[in-house]
Design a protein around this motif. Structure first.
Motif, mmCIF file in Angstrom:
data_model
loop_
_atom_site.group_PDB
_atom_site.id
_atom_site.type_symbol
_atom_site.label_atom_id
_atom_site.label_comp_id
_atom_site.label_asym_id
_atom_site.label_seq_id
_atom_site.Cartn_x
_atom_site.Cartn_y
_atom_site.Cartn_z
ATOM 1 N N ASP B 191 0.848 -1.207 0.000
ATOM 2 C CA ASP B 191 0.000 0.000 0.000
ATOM 3 C C ASP B 191 0.878 1.250 0.000
ATOM 4 O O ASP B 191 0.981 1.967 0.983
ATOM 5 C CB ASP B 191 -0.952 -0.008 1.199
ATOM 6 C CG ASP B 191 -0.238 -0.243 2.515
ATOM 7 O OD1 ASP B 191 0.931 -0.678 2.468
ATOM 8 O OD2 ASP B 191 -0.832 0.014 3.566
ATOM 9 N N PHE B 192 1.504 1.509 -1.139
ATOM 10 C CA PHE B 192 2.448 2.621 -1.261
ATOM 11 C C PHE B 192 1.796 3.963 -0.940
ATOM 12 O O PHE B 192 0.646 4.198 -1.270
ATOM 13 C CB PHE B 192 3.010 2.662 -2.689
ATOM 14 C CG PHE B 192 3.701 1.404 -3.084
ATOM 15 C CD1 PHE B 192 4.941 1.087 -2.542
ATOM 16 C CD2 PHE B 192 3.119 0.526 -3.980
ATOM 17 C CE1 PHE B 192 5.582 -0.087 -2.909
ATOM 18 C CE2 PHE B 192 3.747 -0.645 -4.346
ATOM 19 C CZ PHE B 192 4.981 -0.954 -3.803
ATOM 20 N N ASP B 193 2.589 4.862 -0.318
ATOM 21 C CA ASP B 193 2.102 6.189 0.055
ATOM 22 C C ASP B 193 2.462 7.222 -1.003
ATOM 23 O O ASP B 193 3.379 7.020 -1.797
ATOM 24 C CB ASP B 193 2.739 6.631 1.377
ATOM 25 C CG ASP B 193 2.187 5.846 2.552
ATOM 26 O OD1 ASP B 193 1.084 5.310 2.401
ATOM 27 O OD2 ASP B 193 2.862 5.783 3.589
ATOM 28 N N GLY B 194 1.789 8.348 -0.936
ATOM 29 C CA GLY B 194 2.098 9.449 -1.837
ATOM 30 C C GLY B 194 1.311 10.681 -1.484
ATOM 31 O O GLY B 194 0.645 10.722 -0.447
ATOM 32 N N ILE B 195 1.405 11.673 -2.341
ATOM 33 C CA ILE B 195 0.667 12.918 -2.084
ATOM 34 C C ILE B 195 -0.058 13.375 -3.355
ATOM 35 O O ILE B 195 0.485 13.273 -4.450
ATOM 36 C CB ILE B 195 1.602 14.000 -1.493
ATOM 37 C CG1 ILE B 195 0.794 15.123 -0.865
ATOM 38 C CG2 ILE B 195 2.590 14.534 -2.515
ATOM 39 C CD1 ILE B 195 1.466 15.747 0.321
ATOM 40 N N LEU B 196 -1.289 13.829 -3.170
ATOM 41 C CA LEU B 196 -2.141 14.245 -4.297
ATOM 42 C C LEU B 196 -2.449 15.721 -4.209
ATOM 43 O O LEU B 196 -2.570 16.268 -3.112
ATOM 44 C CB LEU B 196 -3.486 13.529 -4.213
ATOM 45 C CG LEU B 196 -3.671 12.128 -4.742
ATOM 46 C CD1 LEU B 196 -5.048 11.655 -4.388
ATOM 47 C CD2 LEU B 196 -3.480 12.075 -6.248
ATOM 48 N N SER B 197 -2.627 16.352 -5.348
ATOM 49 C CA SER B 197 -3.135 17.734 -5.330
ATOM 50 C C SER B 197 -4.163 17.895 -6.447
ATOM 51 O O SER B 197 -4.191 17.109 -7.392
ATOM 52 C CB SER B 197 -1.996 18.729 -5.483
ATOM 53 O OG SER B 197 -1.287 18.456 -6.642
ATOM 54 N N GLY B 198 -4.974 18.930 -6.327
ATOM 55 C CA GLY B 198 -6.059 19.142 -7.284
ATOM 56 C C GLY B 198 -5.585 19.790 -8.572
ATOM 57 O O GLY B 198 -4.442 20.242 -8.683
ATOM 58 N N THR B 199 -6.429 19.798 -9.548
ATOM 59 C CA THR B 199 -6.157 20.519 -10.794
ATOM 60 C C THR B 199 -7.347 21.431 -11.053
ATOM 61 O O THR B 199 -8.227 21.526 -10.213
ATOM 62 C CB THR B 199 -6.010 19.545 -11.981
ATOM 63 O OG1 THR B 199 -7.241 18.840 -12.103
ATOM 64 C CG2 THR B 199 -4.873 18.590 -11.799
ATOM 65 N N THR B 200 -7.346 22.068 -12.188
ATOM 66 C CA THR B 200 -8.456 22.979 -12.448
ATOM 67 C C THR B 200 -9.640 22.284 -13.119
ATOM 68 O O THR B 200 -10.687 22.882 -13.284
ATOM 69 C CB THR B 200 -7.991 24.147 -13.335
ATOM 70 O OG1 THR B 200 -7.289 23.589 -14.426
ATOM 71 C CG2 THR B 200 -7.122 25.108 -12.563
#
Lengths: 165, 298
Positions: B191-200
Motif C-alpha cells: 500500500d504505497f504512500d504518496g501525495i495528491l493535489s487538485g487541478t483545475t
C-alpha cells in the motif's frame, strides 16, 4: 439609482452567483456578473454607484468564498477605476464599447489575480486556466453586451448603435 | 489639496488591504462577529436557492444525458461483474477482520483516532470564480465544526474546513489546485504512500514516495492519515500512470469518487488534534505477543 439599491443589487448578485447561476457553468466555467455589472454601472450610471457595487461585491466574495481577504475587493475596484477613465474618452453608444470594456476588464481581473497569487505564493499556472479564462471572456462579453444594450436604451432612450437618434 | 487627501486615503486603504491579505493567508482561526452574522443572515436565502437549483438540475439531468445512457449501462455491467468477484474476496477478509477485532477487544488495545460525531450538512453556496474550488456549508461553530475538519460525503473525501462562522463554514475541496492529500493504495499489501493535489478540471494528480512502487490503472486510493485527514477515506481511482524520468517518481492521475459538479449533502468529521499516547502506558496494555499477532494479521 439610489445607493441602497446598488447595495441590494450587490447582495442579490452575490447570492444568485453562488447558488442558482452555478447551474449555468459551461465546462466548469462560470461567467462573472460582478465584472459585467461593475463595468455597466461605471459606464452608464454614476462613479459612486459603480465603486459601491464593486467594493461590496468584492468584499462579499472575499469573505464568504475567497481564500485571501482583499483580493477581489482590490481587483473590482481597479476594474471600475479603469472603466471610469476609459469611458471619459470613449463613445458609449457604439456596439464595440461594451464588448471592449468587458473583455478588457475580464483580462485585467485574471491578470491581477495571477499577480496577487504569485506574491502570496498561491498561484496556478496560467496555462492550466487558459481555456477557462477564454471561455469566461467570451461568455462575459456576450452577456455584458445584451445587458449593456438594454440598460443603454433605458438610460438614453434610444437603441445602442442607433446613430440617427 | 483635495487630490492630495484622496491619494493619502487610497494609500492607507491599500496598506490596510495588504495587511488583511497577509493576516487572512492560510485561513483565519476566527472570523469577525459581523462576517459571522452576515453569513447567518444570508444562509436561509442561499439554502433555498441552492435547493431550487439542485431540484432543477436533478430534473433536467436525465434529459441532457439521454445519449450517454448506452455506454453508461455497458460500463455499469462490467463494473457489476467486477464487484461480484470483489464481494467474495471481501467476505473472506471480513471474516478475518472480525477475528482480529475480537482479538483487539481481548487485548484491550487503545484506539488512537476515533471519528465520532459526524455533522451532516448541506452545501449552500459555491465559488463564483474559476481559480479555486471552494464552497460554503450550513454548519459552523454552533454545530461543532472546527477549522481543518474533514468533509466527506457518501462516496468519499470532499475537502477540508478552511474558516468557520457561527452556523456556516468555508470548505476547500480536494480538487482545488492548492489542496494536498496524503494517500495510500487500497491494497492488502504494497500500500504505497504518496501525495495528491487538485487541478483545475475536476481531477487529481499525485506522486508516489517510493520510486519502485507499482501502480496500475484502476487501483483505488484512500487517505493515508498523514496530515489533517483521517486514515482510510476513499479518494478516487487511478486512470493514468506516468513515470517521471527526471525525478524517478511515479506520477498518477486520479478521478475522484465524489462528483464535485453535483455536490449537495456532506458530512463533517470535527478535527481533533492528535495527542501522542505515552509509549509506556500503551505498552503496558499490550502484551509483547499481541504486536506479533497484529502484524501477522495485516
Amino acid at each position: 439609482m439610489k445607493t441602497r439599491y446598488v447595495i441590494l443589487l450587490a447582495f442579490i448578485n452575490f447570492i444568485f452567483s453562488s447558488t442558482i447561476f452555478q447551474l449555468l457553468r459551461i465546462n466548469g466555467t462560470l461567467f462573472n456578473t460582478c465584472i459585467i455589472i461593475s463595468v455597466i454601472l461605471a459606464a452608464l450610471s454614476t462613479k459612486e454607484n459603480a465603486i459601491v457595487f464593486a467594493l461590496i461585491s468584492g468584499a462579499l466574495q472575499d469573505v464568504f468564498l475567497g481564500r485571501i481577504l482583499g483580493v477581489n475587493f482590490i481587483l473590482y475596484g481597479l476594474i471600475v477605476y479603469i472603466t471610469i477613465r476609459l469611458v471619459e474618452v470613449m463613445f458609449k453608444g457604439n456596439f464595440i464599447t461594451p464588448i471592449f470594456l468587458v473583455v478588457l476588464s475580464t483580462f485585467i481581473y485574471h491578470f491581477g489575480f495571477y499577480i496577487m497569487m504569485f506574491f502570496l505564493q498561491s498561484t496556478i499556472p496560467l496555462a492550466l486556466l487558459y481555456s477557462k479564462i477564454m471561455t469566461e471572456v467570451l461568455i462575459n462579453s456576450i452577456i455584458g453586451f445584451f445587458i449593456y444594450a438594454h440598460t443603454f436604451k433605458k438610460v438614453h432612450g434610444y437603441k445602442l448603435g442607433d446613430f440617427n437618434a | 489639496m483635495e487630490n492630495r487627501y484622496k491619494k493619502i486615503v487610497l494609500v492607507l486603504i491599500t496598506f490596510v488591504l495588504l495587511i488583511l491579505m497577509f493576516i487572512s493567508f492560510g485561513g483565519r482561526e476566527r472570523i469577525t462577529f459581523i462576517e459571522s452574522k452576515l453569513g447567518s443572515l444570508m444562509l436561509p436565502i442561499q439554502k433555498t436557492l441552492t435547493s431550487i437549483g439542485n431540484f432543477v438540475d436533478e430534473k433536467t439531468e436525465p434529459i441532457l444525458n439521454v445519449l450517454n445512457y448506452k455506454s453508461l449501462n455497458e460500463n455499469l455491467s462490467k463494473e457489476n461483474e467486477m464487484l461480484k468477484e470483489q464481494v467474495v474476496t471481501l467476505t473472506m477478509n471480513q471474516k478475518e477482520l472480525t477475528e482480529l477485532k475480537d482479538l483487539k477487544l481481548a487485548l484491550r488495545y487503545v484506539e488512537r483516532m476515533d471519528s465520532e460525531g459526524y455533522i451532516s450538512c448541506n452545501v449552500i453556496a459555491k465559488d463564483m470564480g474559476n481559480w479555486f474550488n471552494m464552497f460554503t456549508i450550513d454548519a459552523g461553530s454552533i454545530q461543532g465544526v472546527t477549522k481543518n475538519s474533514t468533509v466527506i460525503n457518501g462516496k468519499g473525501l470532499v475537502g477540508l474546513v478552511y474558516e468557520v462562522g457561527e452556523n456556516w463554514s468555508k470548505v476547500i475541496s480536494i480538487i482545488d489546485q492548492k489542496s494536498s492529500v496524503g494517500f495510500e493504495m487500497l491494497r492488502v499489501d504494497n500500500d504505497f504512500d504518496g501525495i495528491l493535489s487538485g487541478t483545475t478540471n475536476y481531477e487529481l494528480i499525485g506522486e508516489l514516495f517510493d520510486p519502485k512502487a507499482t501502480v496500475t490503472v484502476g487501483d483505488y486510493i484512500v487517505t493515508s492519515g498523514l496530515g489533517m485527514y483521517p486514515k482510510g477515506i476513499m479518494i478516487g481511482q487511478v486512470y493514468e500512470v506516468d513515470m517521471d524520468k527526471d525525478l524517478i517518481l511515479n506520477k498518477i492521475k486520479v478521478t475522484p469518487v465524489v462528483d464535485f459538479k453535483k455536490i449537495n449533502k456532506v458530512m463533517v468529521i470535527p478535527y481533533v488534534e492528535k495527542q501522542d499516547i505515552p509509549i509506556e502506558e500503551n505498552t503496558e496494555q499490550i502484551p509483547e505477543s499481541s504486536t506479533e499477532d497484529d502484524q501477522g494479521g495485516e
